[in-house]
Design a protein around this motif. Structure first.
Motif, PDB file in Angstrom:
ATOM      1  N   SER A  69       0.735  -1.180  -0.045  1.00 13.96           N
ATOM      2  CA  SER A  69       0.113  -0.032  -0.079  1.00 13.96           C
ATOM      3  C   SER A  69       0.971   1.373  -0.073  1.00 13.96           C
ATOM      4  N   ARG A  70       1.849   1.311   0.851  1.00 11.17           N
ATOM      5  CA  ARG A  70       2.744   2.493   0.817  1.00 11.17           C
ATOM      6  C   ARG A  70       3.581   2.425  -0.411  1.00 11.17           C
ATOM      7  N   LEU A  71       4.025   1.550  -1.263  1.00 11.02           N
ATOM      8  CA  LEU A  71       4.855   1.844  -2.330  1.00 11.02           C
ATOM      9  C   LEU A  71       3.662   2.180  -3.618  1.00 11.02           C
ATOM     10  N   LYS A  72       2.522   1.684  -3.453  1.00 11.49           N
ATOM     11  CA  LYS A  72       1.475   1.933  -4.537  1.00 11.49           C
ATOM     12  C   LYS A  72       1.338   3.447  -4.565  1.00 11.49           C
ATOM     13  N   SER A  73       1.485   4.489  -3.501  1.00  7.38           N
ATOM     14  CA  SER A  73       1.054   5.791  -3.055  1.00  7.38           C
ATOM     15  C   SER A  73       2.072   6.528  -3.695  1.00  7.38           C
ATOM     16  N   GLN A  74       3.285   6.170  -4.093  1.00  9.65           N
ATOM     17  CA  GLN A  74       4.368   6.627  -4.434  1.00  9.65           C
ATOM     18  C   GLN A  74       4.435   6.470  -6.010  1.00  9.65           C
ATOM     19  N   THR A  75       5.474   7.333  -6.587  1.00  8.82           N
ATOM     20  CA  THR A  75       5.746   7.350  -8.061  1.00  8.82           C
ATOM     21  C   THR A  75       6.538   5.873  -8.256  1.00  8.82           C
ATOM     22  N   PRO A  76       6.438   5.326  -9.559  1.00  7.03           N
ATOM     23  CA  PRO A  76       7.290   4.390  -9.910  1.00  7.03           C
ATOM     24  C   PRO A  76       8.609   4.224  -9.490  1.00  7.03           C
ATOM     25  N   ALA A  77       9.130   5.350  -9.729  1.00  4.88           N
ATOM     26  CA  ALA A  77      10.650   5.527  -9.361  1.00  4.88           C
ATOM     27  C   ALA A  77      11.154   5.499  -8.141  1.00  4.88           C
ATOM     28  N   LYS A  78      10.006   5.940  -7.258  1.00  5.77           N
ATOM     29  CA  LYS A  78      10.658   5.863  -5.730  1.00  5.77           C
ATOM     30  C   LYS A  78       9.788   4.952  -4.987  1.00  5.77           C
ATOM     31  N   GLY A  79       8.837   4.155  -5.918  1.00 11.01           N
ATOM     32  CA  GLY A  79       8.159   3.137  -5.372  1.00 11.01           C
ATOM     33  C   GLY A  79       8.734   1.716  -5.736  1.00 11.01           C
ATOM     34  N   PHE A  80       7.758   1.049  -6.397  1.00 12.87           N
ATOM     35  CA  PHE A  80       8.060  -0.341  -6.883  1.00 12.87           C
ATOM     36  C   PHE A  80       9.313  -0.627  -7.834  1.00 12.87           C
ATOM     37  N   TYR A  81       9.715   0.527  -8.370  1.00 13.61           N
ATOM     38  CA  TYR A  81      10.978   0.433  -9.458  1.00 13.61           C
ATOM     39  C   TYR A  81      12.219   1.232  -9.000  1.00 13.61           C
ATOM     40  N   ARG A  82      12.144   1.324  -7.746  1.00 13.86           N
ATOM     41  CA  ARG A  82      13.487   2.345  -7.204  1.00 13.86           C
ATOM     42  C   ARG A  82      14.643   1.061  -7.520  1.00 13.86           C
ATOM     43  N   GLY A  83      15.614   1.722  -7.926  1.00 15.64           N
ATOM     44  CA  GLY A  83      16.840   0.960  -8.152  1.00 15.64           C
ATOM     45  C   GLY A  83      16.947  -0.050  -9.429  1.00 15.64           C
ATOM     46  N   LEU A  84      16.105   0.465 -10.433  1.00 18.80           N
ATOM     47  CA  LEU A  84      15.646  -0.274 -11.586  1.00 18.80           C
ATOM     48  C   LEU A  84      17.086  -0.371 -12.486  1.00 18.80           C
ATOM     49  N   THR A  85      17.617   0.891 -12.642  1.00 17.18           N
ATOM     50  CA  THR A  85      19.020   0.935 -13.367  1.00 17.18           C
ATOM     51  C   THR A  85      20.189  -0.071 -13.094  1.00 17.18           C
ATOM     52  N   PRO A  86      20.359  -0.173 -11.892  1.00 16.56           N
ATOM     53  CA  PRO A  86      21.537  -1.103 -11.455  1.00 16.56           C
ATOM     54  C   PRO A  86      20.863  -2.588 -11.676  1.00 16.56           C
ATOM     55  N   ILE A  87      19.629  -2.791 -11.384  1.00 15.26           N
ATOM     56  CA  ILE A  87      18.937  -4.179 -11.523  1.00 15.26           C
ATOM     57  C   ILE A  87      19.218  -4.652 -12.965  1.00 15.26           C
ATOM     58  N   LEU A  88      18.847  -3.684 -13.834  1.00 18.48           N
ATOM     59  CA  LEU A  88      18.970  -3.922 -15.211  1.00 18.48           C
ATOM     60  C   LEU A  88      20.338  -4.486 -15.500  1.00 18.48           C
ATOM     61  N   VAL A  89      21.351  -3.785 -15.205  1.00 15.70           N
ATOM     62  CA  VAL A  89      22.722  -3.926 -15.583  1.00 15.70           C
ATOM     63  C   VAL A  89      23.047  -5.014 -15.052  1.00 15.70           C
ATOM     64  N   ARG A  90      22.865  -5.395 -13.770  1.00 18.95           N
ATOM     65  CA  ARG A  90      23.281  -6.716 -13.094  1.00 18.95           C
ATOM     66  C   ARG A  90      22.632  -8.069 -13.668  1.00 18.95           C
ATOM     67  N   ASN A  91      21.059  -7.895 -13.941  1.00 21.55           N
ATOM     68  CA  ASN A  91      20.486  -8.937 -14.408  1.00 21.55           C
ATOM     69  C   ASN A  91      21.082  -9.331 -15.849  1.00 21.55           C
ATOM     70  N   SER A  92      21.105  -8.304 -16.819  1.00 19.53           N
ATOM     71  CA  SER A  92      21.297  -8.690 -18.261  1.00 19.53           C
ATOM     72  C   SER A  92      22.872  -9.196 -18.373  1.00 19.53           C
ATOM     73  N   VAL A  93      23.877  -8.589 -17.634  1.00 20.06           N
ATOM     74  CA  VAL A  93      24.890  -9.141 -17.465  1.00 20.06           C
ATOM     75  C   VAL A  93      25.246 -10.639 -17.043  1.00 20.06           C
ATOM     76  N   GLY A  94      24.624 -10.674 -15.812  1.00 21.41           N
ATOM     77  CA  GLY A  94      24.709 -11.779 -15.311  1.00 21.41           C
ATOM     78  C   GLY A  94      24.028 -13.084 -16.033  1.00 21.41           C
ATOM     79  N   SER A  95      22.672 -12.842 -16.416  1.00 18.71           N
ATOM     80  CA  SER A  95      22.104 -13.947 -17.328  1.00 18.71           C
ATOM     81  C   SER A  95      22.827 -14.155 -18.558  1.00 18.71           C
ATOM     82  N   GLY A  96      23.609 -13.325 -19.325  1.00 16.96           N
ATOM     83  CA  GLY A  96      24.108 -13.424 -20.210  1.00 16.96           C
ATOM     84  C   GLY A  96      25.433 -14.327 -20.143  1.00 16.96           C
TER      85      GLY A  96
END
Length: 293
Positions: free
Chosen positions: A154-181
């Motif tokens: 409920s708290r995360l839904k009340s925030q913008t995606p960048a501050k809520g559910f998708y905070r930290g998306l950029t390092p996650i993208l890099v980590r997951n893409s490189v790691g999976s490859g």
């Protein structure tokens, strides 16, 4: 001509069935690995968050009791099951799509890795919210203000995606893409090389997962620390990736050794997790006659 058409249809059905099994096998392997390694993961999370020693993190968890030890297990259990299904299944699907385009120009290992990179990127977009909820749950500073999973969502839904559910998306993208490859590029070659040394298929797969996890987790560990620190807290202006990275570097007293505190547990957890995941997946791929698909 009729025989050729029937054979072609049969091949398509077999390929479809193999893809479906890959999703099921990946999900089962992720589930088993999560149950076994969650206590190690939670100890590691405390180290990443507080820069604590192993003994200090273990004492914290021991003081909280066995019930709270598995507090927060539901999100990673769901995530790793879905993630395993998605990771292996989508990688197989992407590989099947790009293989005809590059089979004459690129070696199979490279195609496996490229499909892995694409899978990791899509995986990051789909599962970043699960990781966010998990990190909030595991931070003991949130136990009073956000005591339940419902209150966190409920708290995360009340925030913008960048501050809520998708905070930290950029390092996650890099980590997951490189790691999976890297994982999918190295998985089969390492397993096959170990098989030629006389190891059994299960042991070869397990050791392949272990060795690959070491090669992948160590260079990508700082990204995991950054993600944990960005996602563990809710509310306030935590800043972007650069600001958080600079703050983390200062908090670790500009020391690589302190930044890598918990690195030993990363290796241990990754070795166990990916060793089990790889062994279970490869075993099911070869011995899954009991599945209806």
């Amino acid at each position: 001509a009729t025989c050729c058409l029937a054979a072609s249809a049969g091949e398509k059905e077999d390929a479809s069935a193999m893809q479906s099994r890959s999703y099921v096998h990946g999900g089962l392997s992720g589930l088993v690995a999560t149950v076994v390694t969650f206590p190690v993961h939670k100890t590691l999370f405390r180290q990443q968050l507080h820069s604590a020693l192993v003994r200090e993190a273990v004492l914290q968890l021991r003081k909280e009791g066995p019930v709270k030890l598995y507090r927060g297990v539901a999100p990673p259990l769901a995530v790793r099951t879905l993630q395993g299904a998605f990771l292996f299944g989508l990688q197989g699907t992407l590989l099947q799509r790009i293989a005809p385009l590059g089979e004459r120009r690129a070696p199979p290992v490279l195609l496996q890795a490229v499909a892995g990179v694409g899978t990791g990127a899509v995986e990051a977009l789909m599962f970043a919210p699960f990781e966010r909820v998990q990190n909030v749950l595991q931070n003991e500073r949130n136990h009073r203000t956000l005591p339940t999973l419902r209150s966190i969502i409920s708290r995360l839904k009340s925030q913008t995606p960048a501050k809520g559910f998708y905070r930290g998306l950029t390092p996650i993208l890099v980590r997951n893409s490189v790691g999976s490859g890297l994982y999918f590029g190295l998985k089969n070659p390492v397993r096959d090389a170990l098989s030629t040394q006389g190891f059994s298929p299960v042991v070869s797969s397990f050791l392949s997962g272990v060795l690959n996890s070491v090669a992948i987790s160590l260079p990508l560990y700082p990204l995991s620390v950054l993600v944990a620190n960005m996602q563990a807290r809710v509310g306030g202006d935590g800043g972007g990736v650069r600001a958080c990275a600079r703050g983390l570097w200062r908090a670790r007293q500009r020391s690589v050794a302190r930044l890598y505190r918990g690195g030993t547990l990363v290796i241990l957890r990754s070795c166990i997790s990916w060793g089990i995941t790889t062994a279970v997946y490869d075993y099911l791929e070869k011995n899954s006659t009991w599945l209806p698909i």
